[in-house]
Design an enzyme around this catalytic site. Structure first.
Site, short mmCIF file in Angstrom:
data_model
loop_
_atom_site.label_atom_id
_atom_site.label_comp_id
_atom_site.label_asym_id
_atom_site.label_seq_id
_atom_site.Cartn_x
_atom_site.Cartn_y
_atom_site.Cartn_z
N CYS A 106 10.79 120.42 75.46
CA CYS A 106 10.59 119.14 74.78
C CYS A 106 11.18 119.27 73.39
O CYS A 106 10.68 120.03 72.56
CB CYS A 106 9.10 118.79 74.69
SG CYS A 106 8.79 117.30 73.70
N MET A 323 13.89 111.14 74.04
CA MET A 323 13.49 112.53 74.09
C MET A 323 14.44 113.35 73.21
O MET A 323 15.65 113.10 73.19
CB MET A 323 13.55 113.08 75.52
CG MET A 323 12.73 112.24 76.51
SD MET A 323 13.56 110.72 77.07
CE MET A 323 14.65 111.39 78.33
#
Length: 401
Positions: A106, A323
């Site tokens: 992430c 993201m």
């Protein structure tokens, strides 16, 4: 006589926002012993902490936020790898199924990982300036890559407040610059920058999903494996907000089929059915040339202020912003002439660009080079922010893992 239920146990934890995501952060040594190694116990613990699986899709009985951006858990430990301060392991927790995906990173929480490393005392005090910037060298254990988080420090502690504004985050904070070092692999086919060897592939897809049964795509592995397609080829403009996609069950199903086909073409899965157990990667995104649009905040984003439009899906839903790892993929693809991302941005060589996403805009830069007919990327850079939301203990029933 039935055994009495086990009481709850308390595990030291920190709830943090990083970029446009948030998650529960743990020191490895603070986890219950059987959860300090990969396996079922660790997965069950993280599922219970987040509150999954939740058929109601609310995470009422856990720390998750019932979105891909807020259903995350992180483990940090001191690194034994030379030249690194910490090892960072990331788990993407599914919402409606008992599954934790460890297949990728992430990027947003990479920001918080740098700050948490300082908060948790995992960085040698000799490497932390009294005032200035601490370059926290992070080993991203999921993908085996180095990330450098340039964390501002004031009076020997993380400076969290500031005036840096990030679209998709309500309040300003201190800027943290993230540097993704060599974000693409040079190894096997599935890990190469362009797994198929092509800047653009023409993929066979069901005609019920795409007229003509063929779809152009750029399949790239930088930051995170990502499938880029043209918005127009799917009947979109690239200005869509979450509701336009996430409230259309047929559209979500179509994207998942296309994602599975792309994943197979990239060598990430053998059979299309395997995509259901690899929800976090690859991502799928659609791109378009810039036009004016209204972001989810109500602010108008002018075409003249951006280089292209990008919308990306995460864990089966359109992301509310972007993201961080997908931003690395966007920056890399934009820097390489001929990719769909580069062409949507107007073509040519680009060291950086600003793209429009549902919540606003984001700037990302990448350094790509062509050597002996092979593209490589040395680093990608972007700015995010992070802060502690809550620090203390997270409680779970003792028999839940």
């Amino acid at each position: 006589m039935a055994a009495l239920p086990q009481p709850q146990i308390r595990i030291p934890a920190t709830y943090m926002r990083g970029g446009t995501s948030k998650g529960v952060f743990f020191r490895l040594d603070d986890l219950p012993e059987r959860c300090r190694v990969p396996g079922e116990a660790r997965d069950r613990l993280f599922l219970r902490v987040i509150g999954s699986p939740d058929p109601y899709g609310k995470h009422t009985d856990g720390m998750g936020g019932a979105t891909s951006s807020t259903s995350k858990a992180v483990i940090l430990s001191k690194s034994t790898r030379p030249g690194h301060h910490v090892d960072y392991l990331y788990g993407q927790v599914a919402i409606d199924s008992a599954f934790v995906d460890w297949s990728g990173n992430c990027g947003n929480l990479s920001t918080a990982a740098g700050a948490f490393a300082l908060h948790a005392g995992l960085v040698d005090p000799a490497d932390i300036p009294e005032n200035g910037v601490c370059a926290v060298r992070i080993w991203q254990a999921n993908i085996g890559k180095t990330i450098i988080a340039h964390v501002p420090v004031a009076n020997g502690a993380v400076q969290e407040t500031g005036d840096f504004e990030l679209d998709g985050v309500t309040f300003p904070a201190a800027e943290i610059v993230l540097e993704f070092v060599d974000p693409a692999d040079d190894g096997d086919e599935a890990g190469a920058l362009f797994p198929t060897g092509n800047l653009v592939d023409e993929i066979e897809v069901p005609e019920a999903l795409v007229p003509g049964g063929r779809l152009k795509a750029t399949l790239i592995n930088s930051g995170i494996p990502t499938i880029f397609v043209n918005a127009a080829d799917l009947g979109y403009r690239g200005t869509e907000l979450q509701a336009a996609i996430n409230e259309d069950a047929a559209a979500l199903a179509r994207f998942e089929v296309l994602r599975a086909i792309g994943a197979q073409r990239m060598g990430l899965i053998k059979d299309l059915g395997d995509a259901a157990r690899r929800q976090h990667t690859p991502k799928i995104a659609f791109v378009a040339p810039p036009v004016d649009y209204v972001a989810s905040s109500g602010r108008t984003v002018q075409a003249s202020d951006i280089d292209l439009l990008v919308r990306a899906l995460s864990m089966g839903k359109l992301h509310h912003a972007m993201m961080g790892t997908a931003a690395v993929a966007i920056g890399t693809a934009a820097a390489i002439p001929g990719t769909l991302v580069n062409l949507a941005a107007g073509g040519g060589e680009r060291g950086s660009l600003r793209f429009g996403h549902p919540s606003g805009t984001l700037r990302v830069g990448a350094e790509a080079t062509l050597t002996a007919g092979r593209w490589s990327v040395t680093k990608a850079i972007m700015s995010r922010s992070a802060r502690v939301l809550m620090d203390g203990w997270v409680c779970v029933p003792g028999d839940s893992f």
